[in-house]
Design an enzyme around this catalytic site. Structure first.
Site, PDB file in Angstrom:
ATOM      1  N   ASN A 188       0.715  -1.198  -0.129  1.00  0.00           N
ATOM      2  CA  ASN A 188      -0.117   0.290   0.182  1.00  0.00           C
ATOM      3  C   ASN A 188       0.851   1.312  -0.579  1.00  0.00           C
ATOM      4  OD1 ASN A 188      -1.911   2.044   0.585  1.00  0.00           O
ATOM      5  ND2 ASN A 188      -2.959   1.111   1.820  1.00  0.00           N
ATOM      6  N   ASP A 189       1.762   1.376   0.919  1.00  0.00           N
ATOM      7  CA  ASP A 189       2.262   3.117   1.115  1.00  0.00           C
ATOM      8  C   ASP A 189       3.329   2.591   0.243  1.00  0.00           C
ATOM      9  OD1 ASP A 189       0.608   4.146   3.826  1.00  0.00           O
ATOM     10  OD2 ASP A 189       1.630   2.700   5.324  1.00  0.00           O
ATOM     11  N   VAL A 190       3.951   1.679  -0.465  1.00  0.00           N
ATOM     12  CA  VAL A 190       5.105   1.553  -0.886  1.00  0.00           C
ATOM     13  C   VAL A 190       4.696   1.989  -1.665  1.00  0.00           C
ATOM     14  CG1 VAL A 190       6.702   0.669   0.879  1.00  0.00           C
ATOM     15  CG2 VAL A 190       5.071  -0.979  -1.018  1.00  0.00           C
ATOM     16  N   ALA A 202       0.582   4.346   7.142  1.00  0.00           N
ATOM     17  CA  ALA A 202       0.831   5.539   7.388  1.00  0.00           C
ATOM     18  C   ALA A 202      -0.803   6.278   7.138  1.00  0.00           C
ATOM     19  CB  ALA A 202       1.296   6.887   6.002  1.00  0.00           C
TER      20      ALA A 202
END
Length: 346
Positions: A200-202, A241
């Site tokens: 997700n965040d990456v 995050a």
């Protein structure tokens, strides 16, 4: 509100249209939440519940809605107008018009069969689902078809450095197929399909686009550069995050939400040109046909009492006209229909 809650105890179907916090049982169940103690409309008291909400993200209070996980609840996610149109069409015995002729399975098969370069991007969700073996199998099937397959490994994907490398090594994915950030991003410039498995965040473009977010400036894997993106994530909630992933809203992206193993099984079948067994889902194996699962009217067929709960999502979708038509259709069939209005909805 007391009157409608009393009525709901003997209601056959409640239909939620864009309401979230005001029907969230967490207000009763979870003491350490902002909505605990707030009076709610007890839509969960009805025998069956249809939810016409845009998605399953938390409402304004930021509290996950436990209603969505109940067996008696059917989710009709997306634009509220389309959800209501599906109900109305089903009640009339009609088929709701589909924007595309191709089925999702056909679409998947088409994207995979025409691809020459494929990147698979694992993340923490793969670890949670223990889906590394299915990831390996998908890679092998695609490679067996002559496609160039690479695995994009972000240095902070997972819960420790090298987490993805360890998991893929456990199932004997060759090390030379694992590519770090700079190398995989260069390859993604000319990649046909990127397959995200629990990351997700990456892969969130907000790290480039939105300055006032915790991930701004963090290097990401540029899955968004691929011609097509397939996302095998559990849901569309923000990652660790807490930043919404703008990737999900792109036209080139196809979401395969739920358990990563199930989504990967679907991709494997599509890559092999096979069809998934119709009775493979828990609901179908319990005796329901796939057609019945897609027909929300089955919950309304024998209903005598129906409660409709509008919320802010109805206003956003400007779906009040469709709500009125649904009410009129149900009333014309002798159904008693009540509209439940929460004092702070909207």
């Amino acid at each position: 509100m007391d009157d409608i809650n009393a009525f709901l105890e003997d209601t056959d179907v409640s239909i939620i249209i864009g309401a979230n916090d005001v029907v969230n049982p967490a207000a009763i169940e979870l003491e350490d939440t902002p909505i605990y103690g707030m009076p709610i409309i007890r839509a969960d008291s009805a025998k069956q519940v249809l939810v016409c909400n845009f998605d399953t993200k938390p409402g304004y209070a930021g509290v996950d809605n436990s209603l969505y996980a109940m067996d008696k609840v059917e989710l009709l996610l997306g634009d509220a107008k389309e959800g209501i149109a599906k109900i109305v069409a089903a009640l009339k015995g009609e088929k709701a018009s589909e924007p595309e002729a191709a089925t999702p399975d056909d679409d998947l098969a088409g994207k995979l069969s025409s691809a020459k370069k494929v990147v698979i991007i694992p993340g923490y969700g793969m670890a949670l689902a223990q889906a590394q073996l299915q990831v390996k199998q998908l890679g092998e099937v695609l490679q067996g078809q002559g496609k160039e397959v690479r695995f994009g490994i972000h240095p902070v994907a997972g819960r420790m450095p090298g987490h993805m490398n360890v998991l893929l090594a456990e199932v004997d994915v060759p090390y030379d197929q694992l590519y770090e950030l700079d190398d995989i991003n260069a390859f993604l410039d000319d990649t046909d399909v990127a397959i995200i498995v629990g990351a997700n965040d990456v892969v969130n473009p907000s790290a480039i686009e939105l300055e006032d977010t915790p991930i701004y400036g963090m290097p990401i894997i540029r899955a968004d550069k691929a011609t097509h993106v397939l996302v095998c994530n559990y849901d569309t909630k923000p990652g660790y995050a807490g930043v919404d992933n703008s990737l999900y809203a792109m036209d080139k992206v196809q979401l395969l939400l739920g358990d990563a193993k199930d989504s990967l099984a679907k991709l494997l079948e599509a890559a092999k040109g096979e069809k998934l067994e119709k009775d493979s889902s828990p609901k179908a194996s319990a005796g329901q046909t796939e057609e019945a699962q897609d027909d929300p009217s089955r919950r309304l067929k024998d209903a005598k009492r129906v409660v409709i709960v509008p919320g802010y999502g109805m206003a956003l979708a400007q779906a009040q006209g469709q709500v009125k038509r649904l009410v009129e259709l149900l009333q014309s069939r002798g159904v008693r229909v009540e509209i439940a209005v929460h004092p702070v909805a909207g």
